[in-house]
Write an enzyme that holds these catalytic residues in place. Structure first.
Site, PDB file in Angstrom:
ATOM      1  N   SER A 133      -4.985 -17.756  11.622  1.00 40.78           N
ATOM      2  CA  SER A 133      -3.847 -16.855  11.408  1.00 40.78           C
ATOM      3  C   SER A 133      -4.083 -15.599  12.221  1.00 40.78           C
ATOM      4  O   SER A 133      -5.232 -15.243  12.524  1.00 40.78           O
ATOM      5  CB  SER A 133      -3.739 -16.504   9.921  1.00 40.78           C
ATOM      6  N   TYR A 146      -7.440 -13.789   1.798  1.00 40.53           N
ATOM      7  CA  TYR A 146      -6.794 -14.426   2.944  1.00 40.53           C
ATOM      8  C   TYR A 146      -7.289 -13.797   4.245  1.00 40.53           C
ATOM      9  O   TYR A 146      -7.660 -14.500   5.191  1.00 40.53           O
ATOM     10  CB  TYR A 146      -5.275 -14.308   2.833  1.00 40.53           C
TER      11      TYR A 146
END
Length: 262
Positions: A133, A146
């Site tokens: 990501s 995350y």
């Protein structure tokens, strides 16, 4: 990497980027081994691809299970796509939250690499794809787990590329911002203010791309042997700004966070 008639294994293939990757690799001529814990989604992906004539094997597989990874790689694979991921808890989370997100977003990659690298070294070829990501290059407002797990996934992919590149093994690391997937829809629909803060930061940072766009760029990178895939081209400038002046970048992120809260 010659994708035509190669064997490509993809985790988290039941929806989102995983399903789009399966479709794009199939269109490029690959034979597929697909895994997911979502049996209904996995079956839908497999049926869709089988209807086009693609060769597909679908397995119930948890990316955090060493046994399930071994099952997905029982047949020699040429490309392994570590795509499965979770958003995790907002804020600092609990011990259990950290165990879960690191298990799926990082250790699953490590487990797969342990199985595959010796095989690929012996064959002199193979390609590992880590779907990370932009949060792994920048950060993720609202969700420490995350942000940290995706940073770790990027770091692990870099390590693989350095360590095994001379053995004929390629590595590609995919770092998008917002992608139109069920994961993004879930956090956008959340009533938890902390979760919504993270969701709003994703959609506020740039355009939300289709999973197909990300998949097509990923397949092209594998074919060309490129490491970094940035579907949102502005991430490169954001990263350059971060490296050039870290304090200024942090101040800018704090301003962005205040604007979302305001």
């Amino acid at each position: 990497m010659d994708i035509d008639n190669s064997v490509v294994a993809i985790t988290g293939a039941g929806s989102g980027i995983g399903r789009a990757l399966a479709e794009s690799f199939a269109a490029a001529g690959a034979r597929l081994v697909l895994g997911d814990v979502d049996d209904a989604g996995l079956a839908a992906t497999a049926d869709r691809l089988a209807a086009t004539g693609a060769a597909v094997t679908a397995l119930h597989a948890d990316a955090s299970s060493a046994d399930d990874i071994a099952a997905m790689t029982a047949e020699p694979v040429d490309v392994f796509v570590a795509n499965a991921g979770v958003m995790g808890a907002p804020g600092l989370g609990t011990e259990a939250d950290w165990d879960r997100i690191l298990d799926v977003n990082l250790r699953a990659h490590v487990r797969a690499a342990r199985v595959l690298m010796p095989q690929w070294q012996a064959r002199g070829r193979g390609h590992f794809v880590a779907v990370a990501s932009a949060a792994g290059l920048l950060t993720q407002i609202g969700a420490a787990g995350y942000a940290v797990s995706k940073h770790a996934a990027v770091g692990f992919a870099e390590w693989l590329a350095v360590t095994y590149g001379d053995d004929g093994i390629g590595v590609t690391c995919v770092c998008p911002m917002g992608v139109d997937t069920a994961l993004l829809s879930t956090i956008l629909d959340s009533t938890d203010p902390a979760v919504r803060l993270g969701a709003d930061s994703v959609v506020g940072a740039g355009a939300v791309l289709s999973a197909h766009d990300v998949a097509e760029q990923t397949v092209a990178a594998v074919r060309d042997g490129r490491f970094l895939v940035l579907p949102h081209t502005e991430v490169r400038d954001m990263l350059a700004g971060k490296v050039a002046d870290h304090d200024r970048w942090i101040a800018g992120m704090r301003r962005f966070q205040r604007s979302l809260r305001g």
